[in-house]
Enzyme design. Structure first.
Site, short mmCIF file in Angstrom:
data_model
loop_
_atom_site.label_atom_id
_atom_site.label_comp_id
_atom_site.label_asym_id
_atom_site.label_seq_id
_atom_site.Cartn_x
_atom_site.Cartn_y
_atom_site.Cartn_z
CG HIS A 145 -1.80 1.20 1.34
ND1 HIS A 145 -2.83 1.42 0.46
CD2 HIS A 145 -1.81 2.25 2.20
CE1 HIS A 145 -3.46 2.54 0.77
NE2 HIS A 145 -2.85 3.07 1.83
N GLY A 160 3.35 5.49 4.07
CA GLY A 160 2.86 6.28 5.19
C GLY A 160 1.44 5.90 5.56
CB SER A 162 -4.94 6.19 6.10
OG SER A 162 -6.01 6.86 5.48
N GLY A 163 -3.88 9.38 5.59
CA GLY A 163 -4.06 10.75 6.03
C GLY A 163 -2.79 11.53 6.25
CB VAL A 164 0.77 10.58 6.54
CG1 VAL A 164 1.22 9.93 5.24
CG2 VAL A 164 1.94 11.22 7.27
N GLY A 165 -0.62 12.36 3.98
CA GLY A 165 -0.38 13.28 2.87
C GLY A 165 0.32 12.67 1.67
CE LYS A 166 -0.08 6.43 1.58
NZ LYS A 166 -0.89 6.73 2.79
CG ASP A 184 -4.87 2.84 -2.55
OD1 ASP A 184 -4.71 3.29 -1.40
OD2 ASP A 184 -5.62 1.89 -2.80
CD GLU A 209 -10.09 7.28 -1.86
OE1 GLU A 209 -10.55 7.64 -0.76
OE2 GLU A 209 -9.81 6.09 -2.12
NE ARG A 250 19.47 18.93 13.22
CZ ARG A 250 19.54 20.03 13.99
NH1 ARG A 250 19.49 19.95 15.30
NH2 ARG A 250 19.67 21.21 13.41
#
Length: 320
Positions: A145, A160, A162-166, A184, A209, A250
């Protein structure tokens, strides 16, 4: 074990504009038969009714020698040989050099539910073509996914929760001229040379989507230059919500990898929070990957310069 039906085999050929230059001689007979490997067999001794070690379950190739021998048999021998040989569960018979088999061969093949096709290709070209056409169908595969995009020629898998901004990051990359392979769901296959190839989901195609907008077709929205059907996987970027108590890398001195299909793929974890431009960060990661491929590692070069500076200061202090 993966298998390819004859109908799928012919479909793959048509998708590549009749790559094997074939035409069917037995209509839709044997479409449900299955090919179990890329290996082929040339009947050879089977035409002399010697069936010990006959690899009947492979694609049967009748080259110039086998095909011409078949044509020289008298009618009685033809029927006898063909009936015995074609009684085995053969998936498909292919005649090369555009040599058409006798009508009785086709009749017996139909009676035994065996597909017969003819090609204008030479035998060696046909064997190479079959390997090229169906090799990927028999390779180790893995579905994940995420979204696969090509960024500056680098195949980047974006992972990532769901909802993280992929999808948003992918859309911005596409708007900047990069290309979408699949969103997706991505299917990966490992080639014999060790490369891992990701390809678009056949059902979803190049649709995405987007929450609040719905499903968008990237090929129509941004044009055919914005998509690809497959791409080598080079880099994995995982997006995660920023955690204030997390100590993020870093310097990048210690390179991380992600194991996929027993292959270690370079891996980066990118924390996401308001104000961070994820698209630019992914572009930078892709450029940095290319630099490393060319033998230049920015973090290691800086580290070497710092160590050299420290050693120089130590030497100066010891001389005072």
């Amino acid at each position: 074990m993966p298998k390819v039906s004859i109908s799928k085999f012919l479909e793959l050929n048509e998708k590549r504009n009749n790559f094997l230059k074939i035409r069917r001689l037995t209509g839709f007979v044997g479409m449900e038969n299955e090919i179990s490997s890329c290996d082929i067999n040339r009947p050879g001794m089977a035409l002399f009714k010697y069936f010990k070690d006959f690899a009947y379950d492979r694609i049967q190739i009748f080259g110039k020698g086998e095909a011409n021998y078949v044509l020289t048999l008298n009618e009685e021998n033809k029927k006898d040989v063909f009936e015995e040989m074609l009684s085995y569960k053969i998936p498909i018979c292919i005649f090369t050099y555009n040599i058409t088999p006798p009508e009785i061969f086709l009749e017996i093949a139909k009676n035994n539910n065996i597909c017969v096709i003819i090609s204008e290709l030479q035998t060696a070209d046909m064997i190479r073509g079959i390997d090229t056409l169906i090799e990927e169908e028999f390779l180790e595969s893995f579905t994940i996914h995420g979204g696969l995009v090509e960024v500056f020629g680098v195949g980047v898998l974006i992972l990532g929760k769901s909802g993280v901004g992929k999808s948003e990051a992918t859309l911005e990359l596409i708007s900047k001229g990069h290309r979408l392979i699949s969103d997706d769901t991505v299917e990966f296959r490992k080639l014999r040379d060790g490369r891992i190839i990701g390809k678009t989901n056949e059902f979803i195609k190049h649709n995405m989507e987007v929450r609040g907008i719905g499903v968008v077709d990237i090929s129509r929205l941004s044009g055919m230059s914005a998509i690809r059907d497959k791409k080598r996987l080079d880099l994995i970027v995982e997006l995660e919500h920023w955690k204030d108590d997390e100590q993020y890398d870093r310097m990048g001195l210690f390179e991380k990898t992600y194991n996929m299909l027993n292959t270690e793929i370079p891996y980066i974890k990118l924390p996401v929070r308001s104000g961070r431009n994820i698209c630019i960060l992914i572009e930078t990661a892709a450029k940095n990957f290319r630099l490393k491929q060319m033998g230049y590692n920015s973090a290691k070069e800086l580290d070497k310069a710092l160590i050299a500076q420290i050693e120089k200061k130590k030497a100066n202090n010891s001389n005072k």
